[in-house]
Design a protein around this motif. Sequence first.
Motif, PDB file in Angstrom:
ATOM      1  N   ILE A 188       0.907  -1.273  -0.045  1.00 56.62           N
ATOM      2  CA  ILE A 188      -0.048  -0.054  -0.103  1.00 56.62           C
ATOM      3  C   ILE A 188       0.880   1.199   0.063  1.00 56.62           C
ATOM      4  N   ILE A 189       1.783   1.150   0.833  1.00 53.65           N
ATOM      5  CA  ILE A 189       2.663   2.305   0.902  1.00 53.65           C
ATOM      6  C   ILE A 189       3.816   2.577  -0.281  1.00 53.65           C
ATOM      7  N   PHE A 190       4.096   1.351  -0.894  1.00 54.26           N
ATOM      8  CA  PHE A 190       5.086   1.781  -2.027  1.00 54.26           C
ATOM      9  C   PHE A 190       4.190   0.875  -3.139  1.00 54.26           C
ATOM     10  N   PRO A 191       3.354   1.452  -3.485  1.00 54.41           N
ATOM     11  CA  PRO A 191       2.694   0.661  -4.891  1.00 54.41           C
ATOM     12  C   PRO A 191       3.416   0.545  -6.189  1.00 54.41           C
ATOM     13  N   GLY A 192       3.171  -0.303  -6.831  1.00 54.83           N
ATOM     14  CA  GLY A 192       3.873  -0.622  -8.280  1.00 54.83           C
ATOM     15  C   GLY A 192       5.133  -0.635  -8.018  1.00 54.83           C
ATOM     16  N   ASP A 193       5.993   0.024  -9.146  1.00 56.94           N
ATOM     17  CA  ASP A 193       7.451  -0.017  -8.940  1.00 56.94           C
ATOM     18  C   ASP A 193       8.210   0.014  -7.811  1.00 56.94           C
ATOM     19  N   ALA A 194       7.444   0.810  -7.166  1.00 63.19           N
ATOM     20  CA  ALA A 194       7.988   1.433  -5.709  1.00 63.19           C
ATOM     21  C   ALA A 194       8.321   0.075  -4.599  1.00 63.19           C
ATOM     22  N   PHE A 195       7.294  -0.727  -4.904  1.00 64.73           N
ATOM     23  CA  PHE A 195       7.609  -1.959  -4.110  1.00 64.73           C
ATOM     24  C   PHE A 195       8.710  -2.867  -4.608  1.00 64.73           C
ATOM     25  N   LEU A 196       8.976  -2.926  -5.720  1.00 69.37           N
ATOM     26  CA  LEU A 196      10.035  -3.766  -6.448  1.00 69.37           C
ATOM     27  C   LEU A 196      11.309  -2.975  -6.135  1.00 69.37           C
ATOM     28  N   ASP A 197      11.376  -1.354  -5.905  1.00 67.98           N
ATOM     29  CA  ASP A 197      12.524  -0.735  -5.648  1.00 67.98           C
ATOM     30  C   ASP A 197      12.937  -0.814  -4.245  1.00 67.98           C
ATOM     31  N   TRP A 198      11.908  -0.542  -3.250  1.00 65.06           N
ATOM     32  CA  TRP A 198      12.269  -0.464  -1.848  1.00 65.06           C
ATOM     33  C   TRP A 198      11.342  -1.168  -1.016  1.00 65.06           C
ATOM     34  N   GLY A 199      10.070  -1.150  -1.365  1.00 67.30           N
ATOM     35  CA  GLY A 199       9.222  -1.763  -0.411  1.00 67.30           C
ATOM     36  C   GLY A 199       9.426  -2.902   0.038  1.00 67.30           C
ATOM     37  N   TRP A 200       9.811  -3.975  -0.721  1.00 68.25           N
ATOM     38  CA  TRP A 200      10.037  -5.234  -0.474  1.00 68.25           C
ATOM     39  C   TRP A 200      11.285  -5.513   1.055  1.00 68.25           C
ATOM     40  N   ARG A 201      12.028  -4.427   0.690  1.00 70.41           N
ATOM     41  CA  ARG A 201      13.364  -4.480   1.742  1.00 70.41           C
ATOM     42  C   ARG A 201      13.030  -3.881   3.153  1.00 70.41           C
ATOM     43  N   ILE A 202      12.003  -3.593   3.353  1.00 71.45           N
ATOM     44  CA  ILE A 202      11.689  -2.897   4.602  1.00 71.45           C
ATOM     45  C   ILE A 202      11.461  -3.814   5.646  1.00 71.45           C
ATOM     46  N   PRO A 203      10.365  -4.810   5.202  1.00 70.62           N
ATOM     47  CA  PRO A 203      10.017  -5.975   6.189  1.00 70.62           C
ATOM     48  C   PRO A 203      11.367  -6.935   6.657  1.00 70.62           C
ATOM     49  N   PHE A 204      12.358  -6.946   5.492  1.00 72.68           N
ATOM     50  CA  PHE A 204      13.657  -7.582   6.173  1.00 72.68           C
ATOM     51  C   PHE A 204      14.349  -6.909   7.015  1.00 72.68           C
ATOM     52  N   LEU A 205      14.695  -5.594   6.874  1.00 69.75           N
ATOM     53  CA  LEU A 205      15.415  -4.532   7.649  1.00 69.75           C
ATOM     54  C   LEU A 205      14.604  -4.477   8.892  1.00 69.75           C
ATOM     55  N   PHE A 206      13.406  -4.633   9.130  1.00 73.17           N
ATOM     56  CA  PHE A 206      12.679  -4.606  10.323  1.00 73.17           C
ATOM     57  C   PHE A 206      12.982  -5.632  11.248  1.00 73.17           C
ATOM     58  N   SER A 207      13.494  -6.784  10.655  1.00 69.88           N
ATOM     59  CA  SER A 207      13.590  -7.850  11.526  1.00 69.88           C
ATOM     60  C   SER A 207      14.945  -7.739  12.763  1.00 69.88           C
ATOM     61  N   ILE A 208      15.571  -6.533  12.510  1.00 61.74           N
ATOM     62  CA  ILE A 208      16.588  -6.151  13.454  1.00 61.74           C
ATOM     63  C   ILE A 208      16.115  -5.920  14.974  1.00 61.74           C
ATOM     64  N   VAL A 209      14.614  -5.279  14.738  1.00 63.62           N
ATOM     65  CA  VAL A 209      14.097  -4.745  15.926  1.00 63.62           C
ATOM     66  C   VAL A 209      13.485  -6.252  16.545  1.00 63.62           C
ATOM     67  N   LEU A 210      12.803  -6.922  15.686  1.00 59.09           N
ATOM     68  CA  LEU A 210      12.509  -8.177  16.304  1.00 59.09           C
ATOM     69  C   LEU A 210      13.450  -9.102  16.795  1.00 59.09           C
ATOM     70  N   ILE A 211      14.676  -8.906  16.447  1.00 60.79           N
ATOM     71  CA  ILE A 211      15.905  -9.815  17.037  1.00 60.79           C
ATOM     72  C   ILE A 211      16.235  -9.204  18.406  1.00 60.79           C
ATOM     73  N   LEU A 212      16.313  -7.970  18.752  1.00 59.24           N
ATOM     74  CA  LEU A 212      16.721  -7.603  20.035  1.00 59.24           C
ATOM     75  C   LEU A 212      15.684  -7.980  20.781  1.00 59.24           C
ATOM     76  N   VAL A 213      14.184  -7.828  20.537  1.00 57.54           N
ATOM     77  CA  VAL A 213      13.280  -8.106  21.427  1.00 57.54           C
ATOM     78  C   VAL A 213      13.362  -9.645  21.828  1.00 57.54           C
ATOM     79  N   GLY A 214      13.580 -10.487  20.727  1.00 60.69           N
ATOM     80  CA  GLY A 214      13.438 -11.980  21.028  1.00 60.69           C
ATOM     81  C   GLY A 214      14.859 -12.361  21.702  1.00 60.69           C
ATOM     82  N   TYR A 215      15.967 -11.776  21.649  1.00 58.50           N
ATOM     83  CA  TYR A 215      17.085 -12.110  22.436  1.00 58.50           C
ATOM     84  C   TYR A 215      16.849 -11.806  23.643  1.00 58.50           C
ATOM     85  N   TRP A 216      16.204 -10.485  24.010  1.00 56.31           N
ATOM     86  CA  TRP A 216      15.903 -10.041  25.497  1.00 56.31           C
ATOM     87  C   TRP A 216      15.120 -11.157  26.324  1.00 56.31           C
TER      88      TRP A 216
END
Length: 465
Positions: A188-216
């Motif tokens: 929704i935030i990155f429609p069309g080609d924007a999803f291919l350019d950057w939109g798909w990457r953000i969920p992968f990068l968000f993992s760093i937050v989840l790692i810190l929570v899970g580790y703690w």
Amino acid sequence: MSPASASGSLTPTGTIATSSDRRRVAFATVVGTTVEWYDYFIYASAAGLVFSQLFFEPAGPGVGTILAFLTVGISFLFRPLGAFLAGHFGDRFGRRIVLVVTLILMGAATVLIGLLPTYSQIGIAAPILLILLRILQGVSAGGEWGGAVLMAVEHAPRDRRGLYGAMPQIGVPIGLLLASAMLAIMNIIFPGDAFLDWGWRIPFLFSIVLILVGYWVRRRVEESPVFTEIAEREEQTGAPIVKLFARFTPLVILAALVFAGNNAVGYMTTGGYVQNYATNPEGPVGLDRGDVLWAVTASSVTWLISTFIAGWICDRIGRRTTYIFGWILQGAALFALFPLVNTANPVLLASGLMLLTVGLGFTYGPQSAWYSEMFPASVRFSGVSISYAIGAILGGAFAPTIAAWLQQTTGTSTSVTLYLVGMTVIGLIATLLLRDRKGISLRPGDEEEQREGIYIWEPASAPKP
């Protein structure tokens, strides 16, 4: 009032576990497993949606899709390595340290995938690096599940192992829910080609937050009481994997086939096949990417609920009976799945996936308790992890690839349905060959009892000690 009822309940070792202890362990296994499988499913979903274009574009749409799904399957080949390593160290040094290491490994690989250049930027190096990072995810996934399961089940009261064992199990559909929802929001935030350019990457990068929570969370959990007793008795097995295969090879094979029947079907969504099938503009459906992602998100909720219910109910009717009921539901839902998907109606697509996940939940919720009760204490981590890893290879590893090949070769989804029904039947047969061992002692001092009555027959290759 007995001491156990006053302050908590007995663990498998006979020690007292308070309600707060059990809640802490349950929460830690849910959070940790959610983080691990969010990372794993983000990759599989992205493989079905965009990786054929970003990393395998020169191969063309059809072959690129198969290659993208092959990268999903390749990681499964390395799950046994993770399972062997985790089983060896988990049976020798404890469950908790393995859980922390696998969490960090999975998260680091996921974040690096989010930073990876595409084929158009660095050429053939892009898919090679993608595959290497996916292999690291496979090693991590191979070791994580067994540790989470044993932490949950070995802390649980004897009559509630199914319920507590369902905690790491529900982390898997929660991971799928988060992964699908995150991709849907990015769409929704990155429609069309924007999803291919950057939109798909953000969920992968968000993992760093989840790692810190899970580790703690995982660092705050005490070691499994069963392993603590093993360590106190100085009974750690020097070569647990050798002992496992010397005495329990038939059990490993049957346990693996049980999981394969569930995993092959589950990877129609968790492996990204349905997402690709339903969104392919040249295919028979051609739905919008967002509609499909929200349908998968909805089905992950029913998967979560049915998995939890199955864990609860198997404490009452047994693991084996719950599984048999689940196989029947799963097989019936498979015949309805593709007819509903092929209507190209988002509501009917969601309905088909939600029906399927009820059967998946009933063939997944009891798995933690049943696997833990199958194997003696000294080889339990190795047995649980390796059976799971082999089952994943036989089941989900190449299920999306096989499904894509069948669809392209036959031109009909009926062939895919028959393949999945066949895997369900295999899981049912393996279930029927094993005994229910609900409530058996898990203590290291009761290994003789744990080696008895595993199968409906006594194979020559599994000699009594």
